[in-house]
Design a protein around this motif. Sequence first.
Motif, short mmCIF file in Angstrom:
data_model
loop_
_atom_site.label_atom_id
_atom_site.label_comp_id
_atom_site.label_asym_id
_atom_site.label_seq_id
_atom_site.Cartn_x
_atom_site.Cartn_y
_atom_site.Cartn_z
N THR A 519 0.83 -1.20 0.00
CA THR A 519 0.00 0.00 0.00
C THR A 519 0.86 1.26 0.00
O THR A 519 0.36 2.36 -0.18
CB THR A 519 -0.89 0.05 1.25
N THR A 520 2.16 1.09 0.25
CA THR A 520 3.04 2.25 0.29
C THR A 520 4.35 1.93 -0.42
O THR A 520 4.80 0.78 -0.42
CB THR A 520 3.37 2.64 1.74
N GLU A 681 -4.23 1.52 6.91
CA GLU A 681 -4.52 2.88 6.50
C GLU A 681 -4.30 3.84 7.67
O GLU A 681 -3.78 4.94 7.50
CB GLU A 681 -5.97 2.97 5.99
N GLU A 684 -0.69 4.93 8.29
CA GLU A 684 0.05 5.62 7.24
C GLU A 684 0.55 6.99 7.69
O GLU A 684 1.70 7.35 7.45
CB GLU A 684 -0.82 5.76 5.98
N GLN A 688 4.43 8.09 8.06
CA GLN A 688 4.95 9.14 7.19
C GLN A 688 5.67 10.21 8.03
O GLN A 688 6.76 10.66 7.70
CB GLN A 688 3.80 9.76 6.39
N ARG A 702 1.70 6.95 -1.21
CA ARG A 702 0.59 6.17 -0.65
C ARG A 702 -0.35 5.78 -1.78
O ARG A 702 -0.99 6.60 -2.40
CB ARG A 702 -0.15 7.02 0.37
N ARG A 704 -3.15 4.26 -1.80
CA ARG A 704 -4.57 4.56 -1.60
C ARG A 704 -4.88 6.00 -2.00
O ARG A 704 -5.87 6.27 -2.67
CB ARG A 704 -4.95 4.34 -0.14
#
Lengths: 844, 232
Positions: A519-520, A681, A684, A688, A702, A704
């Motif tokens: 996802t990242t 999620e 995140e 970060q 990201r 998403r």
Amino acid sequence: MNLRSALASIARESRGSRGRLLFFVACLALGVAAIVGVSALVEAVRAGMRAQARELLGADLSVSAYRPLPEDLALQHQLIDTEFERTEIRELATMASSSKNGRSQLVEVKAVGGRFPFYGALGLEPAKSLAELLTPETCVVAPELLAPGALALGDALSIGSASYVIAGIVRDEPGRLGLAFTAGPRVFLSLDGLARAELEHFGSRIRHRALFRYADETKLHGGDLQSWEWLLARVYLKDAEYLRFETYHDGQPTVRRAVNRVERYLGLVALLSLILGGIGVAMIVRAWIAERTQAVAVLRCLGFRPREVLVLYAGNVVLLAALASALGGLAGSFVPLVIERWLDELLPTGVELSWQPLAIVRGVWLGIGIALVFSLPPLAAIWRVAPARVLRQEAEPLAAPRLVTWGAVVLLAAGIFAAAWVQSDDLEHAAAFTGGLGVLALLLGAAAFGLTKLAARLPRERLSPYLVHGVAALARPGAGVLGAALALGFGVLVVLAMALTERELSTKLERALPADAPTTFFVDVQPDQWTDVERTLGAHGATAIEKVPVVTARLKSIDGVDVEDTRGRGQGGRGRWALTREQRITWLDALPSSNTLVAGALWSDPAANELSIEEGFAEDIGAKLGTRLVFDVQGVPIDFTVTSLRTVEWESFQINFFLVAEPGALEQAPHMVLGAARVDETAEDPLQDELAKVAPNVTFLRVRAILAKVRAVLDRLALAVRVLGLFTVIVGLVILAGVASSTALRRGREVALLKTLGVTRLGVTGLFATEFALLGLVAGLVGASGAFALAFGFLDIVLELGPELPWHWLPLAAAATAALAAASGLAASARALNTRPLESLRAS
Amino acid sequence: MTVPRIECRAIVKRLPSGSALLTILDTLDLAIEPGEFVAILGPSGSGKSTLLGLLAGLDRPTSGEIRIDGERIDTLDEDALALLRRRKVGFVFQSFQLLGNLTALENVLLPLELAGVASARDRARELLAAVGLGERGHHFPSQLSGGEQQRVALARAFAPRPAILFADEPTGNLDLATGARVLELLVELRSRENTTLVLVTHDREVARLADRRIHLRAGRIERIACGAAASA
């Protein structure tokens, strides 16, 4: 017959057909309005871009590259005879964090050394120049960074290893357009300020740019800006392939490309509305000629040849079409104004819309052309009218010459093709559009025909009287039922297919991530930073952590031929781009699961530096098994041999590369690490923020958030398509209403008769409603089935998405079409419904 | 010997009726001289209108030859037939056949414009005046009585000075008095313009005015009577 008397007789002929006029005009005007709306919008955006070209670029010439610009660029400028200004710029995407709340965010940094922009102005707060606001210790940021409760003027923002005081807000930046995809909010720094961040030291990917403003373009070598650009790029600067040149004449290439795509796509969708209008025209003309058979026979008696009668009626069509198209064009030209007022988020910022007469002219020509080619097949019936009809009503119709019947069909196809060509400016697209339309029309026609035949065979004894009437009406030969069903079905098909595709893509994007996909992504990690990054990831519960080394390189030669001389061997623009852009290469022992070998074998040649290439990319650069490629890796040439080709499932979201090298070949080259991980999620944001402290140079992507942005862009386009799709349905309903009203005379008699037989007004309305609803049901079923087939085919076969379509929409769509058809049919029969029983006596 | 204006030899016309072929005209010979007034008589279904259609080139015979001014017309294609009609032939029909969306004057103008006559408008006005409708030129057919409509049709038929005029029951839809007036006009205009007239009727009174009367029965010529105003 001379022109004047031809025009006079055309004018006379239009007198008898005023009732039909309305539907003719409505059908065509709607289609033309859609065409003109799209093209006026596109033209207005283009004109706006032309008018503000200098402001969009902010300069006369921009030279940029992902490496320092050559000294020669400055040297060449010493030789020109006109005064000029030069501004240095560095652009990069990186993380910014705030010590105030510990939050971090991906931003687009633009470091400026000198005056910026040369043309146009930044909308800055406070109202000073950028140079006044920027010191090595300050930054100017976009308002998105100053979300409520987050940052404010005077607060500090950290980028890399330095901190900056927010000295101003940039509300408006020319050239930064809404249509383009951006990584994050803008942050302006000074060049000295950027140096403090030490991002270059970490090896971040930085775009170097020089902006030029010339006092007198004509004194440049070559005599104008474009020749000067050409001389610089092709003659003066050696090895300039990595440099990108833009003059203000080029406009903003990304925006221009986006505009072109929108024009091509929406232009064809709009053409669908017009083509449906054409079907309406064809049906109206058919009813009109049928009514005029006796007049045609008289004209033939008077010595008119069939082609002269054709000119008479076709001339009429053209006159009417011109009127309708002018009306439609006028209506369509208001579309940009409407969009500017209510839908301005669809537009690139800073583009002002204006009146576009050329768009109207184009729409009017297309409208007249489409009306003409669609009226030719029904007008061919003129050849079948026997002059002897003036003596005997039942005179045998003549056989129309083959040339006429087939010629009309060929002209129709050619006309659609030409219109598609005009709209898409691309032969292949036009051919595909015409062919696809032909196939769809055949399928829809066959389905509608089959259903009407079925209706004729249906045992009617057990049906209610209403249904008997409706089924009988469907089965009645001629009367334009087939055409109306076809047109309405087409409308339903277009709208529903679009809606299905859009919905499916949207939901797929929403939960696009396969369970095992990262996802990242972490870009530009220095090899020695990875341990810290990995530890931070672990602390935030990241799973499926992966890392691969990345070497940036440039392709130098293919089989000994310099890339400089190979250009054009690859296919189209993508080939050239593939040859000259900066390549990223990784090395791997084994291929990830999303890769499939299609040719050769992995690491099978002990004698060579081996390379595995993605199949499509290999095609683009013209490489096969055994091809020798030389890459320039940071100044060092490295020799490779292609020993395998593979396909990649890009939608797996795993880390993948076009180019994979054999382990050992590149380890010595300077490289960076690309990381990926699966993160909740909710984790995140903290991750970060933490990473921004541990490894400030690392760009944190990201997936998403990116998918959400893609969705937003998709939604904008979908909105436009939905509006245009609505046009097609309206045209379909108008056609249906046209059919209903063209049979008004017959209906009037029917009503009178029914009422004489004792059916109430409500009862008659029910009978008619059933008839139209059945027609709508058939059209809706056929159209919706087509839409599902089309959407499924596209999503499943082309995009391989394994779509889960909402099949319950199918009956719903059919029912909705039936309801709409009943409503519009009844509206058009209002007069007939009011016929008094007495009139059945008069009619007989 | 002069060439007949219209000449037909052994013409046969058969039409499909259900699965069988119905013989409408059966081996018919006929010659009509320039300037002659011929009436074709016969009961319903005797083939009068079919013969007229064939002579005028509106229809084609199943076999046989038809000539106008010595030129074969049964072999001409549709375009050539149209041009022939434009040059030489005028029509008057039982049901008038005016174009409803044109005014009386425009109806008369139509064949003149088609033929490219220079002073079409003057000629059209002159003819409308000749049939007594000089003031009604701007009226549409629906605003005219049956007799008036047929007079407009007469004006339209004579306007381009056709060599031959074909009239199909021109008084059939009119009452006696009106019919008589129309017939009178027809004969008068024919004499003035020296037009060959072929008139189909079942009315012996009408036929009395003709130079020759051709009686049809079951697709054959039953008898031919000569001399104007002969006994009925």
